[in-house]
Design a protein around this motif. Structure first.
Motif, mmCIF file in Angstrom:
data_model
loop_
_atom_site.group_PDB
_atom_site.id
_atom_site.type_symbol
_atom_site.label_atom_id
_atom_site.label_comp_id
_atom_site.label_asym_id
_atom_site.label_seq_id
_atom_site.Cartn_x
_atom_site.Cartn_y
_atom_site.Cartn_z
ATOM 1 N N GLN A 1 17.064 -12.546 2.253
ATOM 2 C CA GLN A 1 17.732 -12.835 3.710
ATOM 3 C C GLN A 1 17.626 -11.632 4.470
ATOM 4 N N SER A 2 17.127 -10.470 4.069
ATOM 5 C CA SER A 2 17.295 -9.246 4.770
ATOM 6 C C SER A 2 16.103 -9.494 5.715
ATOM 7 N N PRO A 3 15.886 -8.512 7.010
ATOM 8 C CA PRO A 3 14.854 -8.662 7.719
ATOM 9 C C PRO A 3 13.265 -8.457 6.906
ATOM 10 N N ILE A 4 13.251 -7.539 6.081
ATOM 11 C CA ILE A 4 12.137 -7.209 5.600
ATOM 12 C C ILE A 4 11.766 -8.310 4.679
ATOM 13 N N GLY A 5 12.794 -8.781 3.799
ATOM 14 C CA GLY A 5 12.718 -9.992 2.613
ATOM 15 C C GLY A 5 12.117 -11.203 3.506
ATOM 16 N N ASP B 1 0.928 -1.061 -0.071
ATOM 17 C CA ASP B 1 0.110 -0.052 -0.077
ATOM 18 C C ASP B 1 0.832 1.323 0.063
ATOM 19 N N SER B 2 2.227 1.143 0.251
ATOM 20 C CA SER B 2 3.076 2.405 0.315
ATOM 21 C C SER B 2 4.432 2.149 -0.219
ATOM 22 N N LEU B 3 4.765 1.002 -0.464
ATOM 23 C CA LEU B 3 6.233 0.662 -1.069
ATOM 24 C C LEU B 3 6.490 -0.259 -1.881
ATOM 25 N N GLN B 4 7.210 -0.370 -2.861
ATOM 26 C CA GLN B 4 7.472 -1.213 -3.854
ATOM 27 C C GLN B 4 8.763 -2.076 -3.536
ATOM 28 N N PHE B 5 8.702 -3.422 -3.840
ATOM 29 C CA PHE B 5 10.109 -4.187 -3.635
ATOM 30 C C PHE B 5 10.359 -5.042 -4.716
ATOM 31 N N PHE B 6 11.724 -5.246 -4.935
ATOM 32 C CA PHE B 6 12.095 -6.012 -6.025
ATOM 33 C C PHE B 6 12.965 -6.968 -5.086
ATOM 34 N N ILE B 7 12.664 -8.120 -5.113
ATOM 35 C CA ILE B 7 13.316 -9.306 -4.376
ATOM 36 C C ILE B 7 14.527 -9.900 -5.388
ATOM 37 N N ALA B 8 15.760 -9.465 -4.862
ATOM 38 C CA ALA B 8 16.938 -10.033 -5.681
ATOM 39 C C ALA B 8 18.118 -10.133 -4.499
ATOM 40 N N ILE B 9 18.862 -8.734 -4.509
ATOM 41 C CA ILE B 9 19.898 -8.731 -3.561
ATOM 42 C C ILE B 9 19.910 -7.306 -2.973
ATOM 43 N N SER B 10 20.583 -7.372 -1.673
ATOM 44 C CA SER B 10 20.426 -5.902 -0.979
ATOM 45 C C SER B 10 21.138 -4.727 -1.628
ATOM 46 N N LEU B 11 20.396 -4.107 -2.305
ATOM 47 C CA LEU B 11 20.841 -2.837 -3.131
ATOM 48 C C LEU B 11 20.383 -1.440 -2.542
ATOM 49 N N GLY B 12 19.190 -1.420 -2.177
ATOM 50 C CA GLY B 12 18.544 -0.242 -1.281
ATOM 51 C C GLY B 12 17.538 0.248 -2.442
ATOM 52 N N LYS B 13 17.580 1.541 -2.158
ATOM 53 C CA LYS B 13 16.391 2.241 -2.989
ATOM 54 C C LYS B 13 17.032 2.513 -4.444
ATOM 55 N N ILE B 14 16.213 2.223 -5.189
ATOM 56 C CA ILE B 14 16.532 2.721 -6.710
ATOM 57 C C ILE B 14 15.272 3.537 -7.291
ATOM 58 N N GLU B 15 15.625 4.573 -8.097
ATOM 59 C CA GLU B 15 14.538 5.383 -8.808
ATOM 60 C C GLU B 15 14.559 4.631 -10.051
ATOM 61 N N LEU B 16 13.283 4.397 -10.898
ATOM 62 C CA LEU B 16 13.476 4.016 -12.080
ATOM 63 C C LEU B 16 11.992 4.614 -12.645
ATOM 64 N N ASP B 17 12.154 5.336 -13.691
ATOM 65 C CA ASP B 17 11.025 5.797 -14.542
ATOM 66 C C ASP B 17 9.832 6.455 -13.521
ATOM 67 N N GLY B 18 10.461 7.324 -12.631
ATOM 68 C CA GLY B 18 9.925 8.193 -11.837
ATOM 69 C C GLY B 18 9.050 7.648 -10.720
ATOM 70 N N ASP B 19 9.478 6.071 -10.343
ATOM 71 C CA ASP B 19 8.854 5.205 -9.195
ATOM 72 C C ASP B 19 10.165 4.997 -8.490
ATOM 73 N N THR B 20 9.713 4.390 -7.037
ATOM 74 C CA THR B 20 10.708 4.339 -6.208
ATOM 75 C C THR B 20 10.723 2.760 -5.905
ATOM 76 N N PHE B 21 11.737 1.854 -5.899
ATOM 77 C CA PHE B 21 11.876 0.845 -5.534
ATOM 78 C C PHE B 21 12.735 0.247 -4.611
ATOM 79 N N TYR B 22 12.577 -0.799 -3.696
ATOM 80 C CA TYR B 22 13.636 -1.018 -2.764
ATOM 81 C C TYR B 22 14.033 -2.384 -3.148
ATOM 82 N N VAL B 23 15.204 -2.658 -3.771
ATOM 83 C CA VAL B 23 16.026 -3.878 -4.214
ATOM 84 C C VAL B 23 16.337 -4.510 -2.675
ATOM 85 N N ILE B 24 15.863 -5.648 -2.484
ATOM 86 C CA ILE B 24 16.176 -6.295 -1.167
ATOM 87 C C ILE B 24 16.386 -7.751 -1.457
ATOM 88 N N SER B 25 17.217 -8.293 -0.553
ATOM 89 C CA SER B 25 17.290 -10.128 -0.528
ATOM 90 C C SER B 25 16.184 -10.582 0.167
#
Length: 148
Positions: free
Chosen positions: A119-123, A93-117
């Motif tokens: 194994q991370s706590p939120i993953g 409802d508020s964030l977007q995540f891509f499940i891959a590796i721990s990379l953090g916040k990425i801006e792409l085409d005006g959207d914000t994504f959190y690239v996480i693994s």
């Protein structure tokens, strides 16, 4: 190119750059060791002892980056699963995540994504979730609205 493919490409580029940087650093350290006339004294923080420590650290970092590169090969952008897994693009409802590796916040085409693994706590919290599932992280509640 899909959003997932673009995010995976960003991950791969990041890891490739890290590998290149570590290789360059290792070469510089090897050259410094070869050009250093000082006697090798492991207790001496200046000189060969420090260079050897730095070399060993960078070799370790390089090996970890190579493992990460191999792990990224497991990420399938064409994954079709109702449950969150490696390669999922998860919208809440508020964030977007891509499940891959721990990379953090990425801006792409005006959207914000959190690239996480996974194994991370939120993953760990997201793993196996499906649309409609809720979870709490750092005192904030999230509801999964889409799993792609």
């Amino acid at each position: 190119m899909t959003t997932k493919q673009q995010l995976l490409q960003i991950c791969n580029t990041h890891v490739e750059n890290r590998i290149k940087d570590y290789k360059n650093e290792i070469e510089l350290l090897k050259e410094s060791l070869e050009n250093n006339d000082k006697p090798n004294n492991e207790d001496d923080d200046s000189g060969n002892g420090k260079l050897m420590n730095d070399l060993e650290k960078n070799i370790g970092y390089l090996n970890e980056a190579r493992k990460t590169q191999e792990y990224l090969k497991l990420v399938k952008t064409n994954l079709l699963s109702p449950n969150v897994a490696l390669g999922s693009l998860v919208k809440t409802d508020s964030l977007q995540f891509f499940i891959a590796i721990s990379l953090g916040k990425i801006e792409l085409d005006g959207d914000t994504f959190y690239v996480i693994s996974l194994q991370s706590p939120i993953g760990q919290l997201l793993m196996q979730k499906t649309v409609g599932d809720c979870f709490e992280f750092n005192g904030t509640k999230y509801t999964v609205t889409e799993v792609d």
